[in-house]
Scaffold this active site. Sequence first.
Site, PDB file in Angstrom:
ATOM      1  N   GLU B  57      34.943  42.637  28.984  1.00 28.39           N
ATOM      2  CA  GLU B  57      34.272  41.674  30.202  1.00 28.39           C
ATOM      3  C   GLU B  57      32.895  42.451  30.545  1.00 28.39           C
ATOM      4  OE1 GLU B  57      37.970  39.731  32.781  1.00 28.39           O
ATOM      5  OE2 GLU B  57      36.595  41.421  33.839  1.00 28.39           O
ATOM      6  N   ASP B  68      32.974  42.916  45.049  1.00 27.66           N
ATOM      7  CA  ASP B  68      33.218  44.138  44.468  1.00 27.66           C
ATOM      8  C   ASP B  68      33.183  45.217  45.535  1.00 27.66           C
ATOM      9  OD1 ASP B  68      33.104  43.766  41.505  1.00 27.66           O
ATOM     10  OD2 ASP B  68      31.279  42.676  41.825  1.00 27.66           O
ATOM     11  N   TYR B 186      42.793  34.630  35.357  1.00 29.25           N
ATOM     12  CA  TYR B 186      42.919  35.880  35.998  1.00 29.25           C
ATOM     13  C   TYR B 186      43.446  35.859  37.293  1.00 29.25           C
ATOM     14  CZ  TYR B 186      40.184  40.185  37.070  1.00 29.25           C
ATOM     15  OH  TYR B 186      39.772  41.600  37.536  1.00 29.25           O
TER      16      TYR B 186
END
Lengths: 405, 290
Positions: B57, B68, B186
């Site tokens: 990725e 994040d 995911y």
Amino acid sequence: MTTEPKIDYGPDARGRFGPYGGRYVPETLVGPLEELEQAYIEARADAGFRRDVENLNRNFAGRPTPLQFAERLTAHLGGPRIYLKREDLLHTGAHKINNCIGQGLLAARMGKRRIVAETGAGQHGVASAAVAAHLGFECVVYMGTEDMDRQRLNVGRMRLMGAQVVGVDSGSRTLKDAVNEAMRDWVTHVRTTHYLLGSVLGPHPYPVMVRDFHSVIGIEARRQILEAEGRLPDALFACVGGGSNAIGLFHPFLDAASVKMIGVEAGGRGTTLGEHAARLSAALGYGGARPGVLQGMYTFVLQTPEGQISTTHSVSAGLDYPAIGPEHAWLADQGRAEYTAVSDDAAIDALRLLARTEGILCAIETAHGLAELIRRAPKMHRDELVIVNLSGRGDKDMEILSRLA
Amino acid sequence: MNPSLTTAASRLSRCFSELRRTGELGLVAYITAGDPSIEATERFVMALAKAGADVIELGVPFSDPVADGPTIQRASERALRSGTTLAGVLALVRKIRVRTEIPLVIFTYFNPILQMGIQSFADAAVEAGADGVLVTDLTPEESEDYRRILHGAGAGRGLDTIFLVAPTSSDARMRRISEVSTGFLYLISRTGVTGESSALADGLPALLRRVRAATSLPIAVGFGISQPGHVSILGGLADAAVVGSALVAEIEGGANIDAAVAAVSARAKLLKQAARQGMSRREDLGSVNP
């Protein structure tokens, strides 16, 4: 909260004002946002909830706020008759508390006992801390370290009321970065925490919910101007960062086509990208704004051609933000509201003029709306009627003002 | 619910079919492209491929990475300082693609794609040799145009659209997300942002069972996976483990690029070894999508 506006300018069921708004978030937040939307829809329809909001608005925050005729400012400018909607008189010093009361009570209904919030100028942070203390919640406020430095007084106020103020040192260390950090906290503690977002920004349902809680400003002003003058105003002026005080005043007047609406952005110290926070004033030469996705919404955003979000500048921490609430973007597209920008200097001059003529020290944010009125007043007719949203008081800005003196 | 709606056998589907056939847990390696330079990223990718990573990725740096944690935030800042753009990441994909057949997924926030134009981006990504795209802040509800364009991009060659499921996703949402995903699904292992944690979330096995019931796609589990122990636990439960912040931290801590290449490679080898020799047995999954 008391009356619904006659024209519904949105949003649709998916939180879209025309093309703007929506819900662009990490999947972890989708479920919680759906729950929040459902809880809000139920609360809005519940007379008991509306009563609780009205009760705190009246007895905790100090509503209704006056609509004051600014006699000496009117005489000084020699233009329209000027009324000031005195949101600066509210508890904690700005309109922000309207939304904090609404969302605080909603959080209580949802069983969430921990509040996170972002703040720029500190006014939303202080209002969040006050409501959290009043309702017995834990409260964490994220604030850019640059803003903590320039709005130190508000940091102290929040801490006194038991809030934990967390400095954010990333990016431009201002409001945008505080929102990022509040979202990161929320996504981590989402099951126990309510994110008390402080403007008409972010993913659906925040823009509509925050608007509704602030609509009390325009609902009162509409009634008050009719009592005072027997007719609707010709124009409304308000500063626009995210846009919560402006939408609160504008929204209840949207159905009255004769009422012009002027939102005033931060022109900062220049028109180059990075020197201002003007998202809807490209016609005036302010560069860098295009529709894009930031912090959960599709709206006008100050950004590079590659889609990186730009830093911004404004002397006022509360307007120093690269995106604008999606409903404002839609009102601009429709031509229903007009957006313009004034410089740091013009805002400071306006603040000083108001202080001398009316004995009112307003926030530097608020002074942007006033500055635009001052600019236009000479060209306006003496029997025109205008309302300026005096969204906040300026005590917090004393340090900045004394540095400029 | 075909593993890939776009191409009969995309690199990603072939990769996951092979992993299922051998009963091996896949290793998906995330790094932020351009951290600290695009040239260094090319070396990291080649080292990761050689060390046994099954999928790469490539993170596109964004100024406001709300999903994040601190490690990847800092990597994004370094990558932006080195001048990394989405166009630059696609040029990197093209260079990597002539050197290896490892599946490449573009991992990004939505705004850079939107500003390039979804169609221009998608055609350029196919052309460069990318296999799939994962957009952190794009949900099925907001992605109708995006999916149509990506699936048909590059004169129909198409890109896999990978979406995320989270612990807060209802069963119904998981099914809906599975329907619009291709390549793999995911799974975010815990509520929160990216970053290492000492232990996997307690509820992870139950969460994985819930996702299994909602999809026949391969499942890659990410967020908080950094240790060989984490990987070996996933061995019986998921199709792949995604490791990101742990690799990015190796890059951040490397005294120079050579040292960082060696460290990233060593970490990937350790993790892949754990994936191959996990204490759980893949045979437990025999009944799932044979």
